[in-house]
Enzyme design. Structure first.
Site, mmCIF file in Angstrom:
data_model
loop_
_atom_site.group_PDB
_atom_site.id
_atom_site.type_symbol
_atom_site.label_atom_id
_atom_site.label_comp_id
_atom_site.label_asym_id
_atom_site.label_seq_id
_atom_site.Cartn_x
_atom_site.Cartn_y
_atom_site.Cartn_z
ATOM 1 N N LYS A 146 1.032 -1.182 0.109
ATOM 2 C CA LYS A 146 -0.043 -0.056 -0.166
ATOM 3 C C LYS A 146 1.043 1.095 -0.197
ATOM 4 O O LYS A 146 1.714 1.437 0.751
ATOM 5 C CB LYS A 146 -0.902 -0.040 1.263
HETATM 6 C C1 E4P Z 1 -8.321 1.360 3.843
HETATM 7 O O1 E4P Z 1 -7.562 0.841 3.392
HETATM 8 C C2 E4P Z 1 -7.906 1.975 5.255
HETATM 9 O O2 E4P Z 1 -7.507 1.122 6.118
HETATM 10 C C3 E4P Z 1 -9.443 2.348 6.125
HETATM 11 O O3 E4P Z 1 -10.332 1.838 5.304
HETATM 12 C C4 E4P Z 1 -9.535 3.404 6.657
HETATM 13 O O4 E4P Z 1 -10.840 3.846 7.131
HETATM 14 P P1 E4P Z 1 -10.795 4.993 8.458
HETATM 15 O O5 E4P Z 1 -11.221 6.253 7.507
HETATM 16 O O6 E4P Z 1 -12.158 4.404 9.128
HETATM 17 O O7 E4P Z 1 -9.853 4.908 9.237
#
Ligand code: E4P
Length: 227
Positions: free
Chosen positions: A83
């Site tokens: 990522k």
């Molecule tokens: C995506 O890969 C992220 O880990 C995640 O969906 C972030 O979500 P949040 O806005 O609830 O922290």
């Protein structure tokens, strides 16, 4: 639509993986920090539990270091998806890592133009954060619709739209209606998807009526234990 779970909690993942409904996992530095555990141990354990992509995020911000970290993470298991954040350096790192044959998830996407760049950089996944857009009064689902429309216009794009920052079952429903490729969903919301008050009420009534019949299903000739 594929279901990923958005957590670094191995026990939760093990439990959800046992349903056979899980197609992958996404983690991020905040989710890993919440576990208090070693990042590499956590990623290796998750990769062994789930066959599909497991997103593990780089911590560097310049392209060379992101690529080096991404290559290190990719060596943990074949199903690691690296990522990277949606920055210029992140896009360059995406291009390099994708050319290595590594799956790349470009994260922290908040606009359709950002998603366009990620597809051109060869991302396997783009992660638009719908909940965080809703939080500031924007329409997260509108962004998903725009990205799907744009990606649908070009046969050369193979990037999957991974709807992230999901807060409720309604987000999942809207993503599925729009035809998103993947939703990454917090464990609590995955469990909410199966719940309905009328299901619980109906089941209670059926079980109470069945009890009154005094009958049982097992033990009637065929035990159901076929070899
Ligand atoms: C995506 O890969 C992220 O880990 C995640 O969906 C972030 O979500 P949040 O806005 O609830 O922290």
């Amino acid at each position: 639509m594929k279901f990923f779970v958005d957590t670094a909690d191995v026990a939760e993942i093990r439990d959800l993986a046992a349903t056979g409904l899980l197609d992958g996992v996404t983690t991020n530095p905040s989710l890993v920090a919440k576990t208090g555990r070693d990042f590499f141990d956590v990623v290796a354990e998750i990769c062994a539990l789930v066959d599909g992509p497991v997103s593990a995020e780089v911590a560097a911000t310049d392209v060379e270091a992101m690529v080096a970290e991404g290559r290190t993470l990719a060596r943990i298991a074949d199903n690691v998806a690296v990522k990277v954040p949606l920055t210029w350096d992140g896009l360059k790192a995406c291009r390099s890592l994708s050319q290595d044959g590594t799956q790349v998830n470009v994260t922290l996407c908040f606009s359709a133009n950002q998603a366009l760049l990620a597809a051109k950089a060869g991302a396997s996944f783009i992660s638009p954060f719908v909940g965080r857009l809703d939080d500031i009064g924007h329409d997260g689902m509108q962004l998903i619709a725009e990205i799907l429309e744009i990606y649908g216009n070009y046969d050369s794009f193979h990037t999957e739209v991974l709807v992230a920052s999901i807060r409720s079952p309604m987000h999942v429903l809207h993503a599925a209606r729009l035809g998103a490729d993947v939703c990454t969903i917090p464990p609590v919301v995955i469990r909410q998807l199966a719940k309905h008050v009328l299901t619980d009420k109906g089941l209670d009534a059926f079980l109470a009526d069945w009890q009154k019949t005094g009958q049982s299903i097992l033990g009637r000739g065929d035990s159901g234990d076929k070899a």
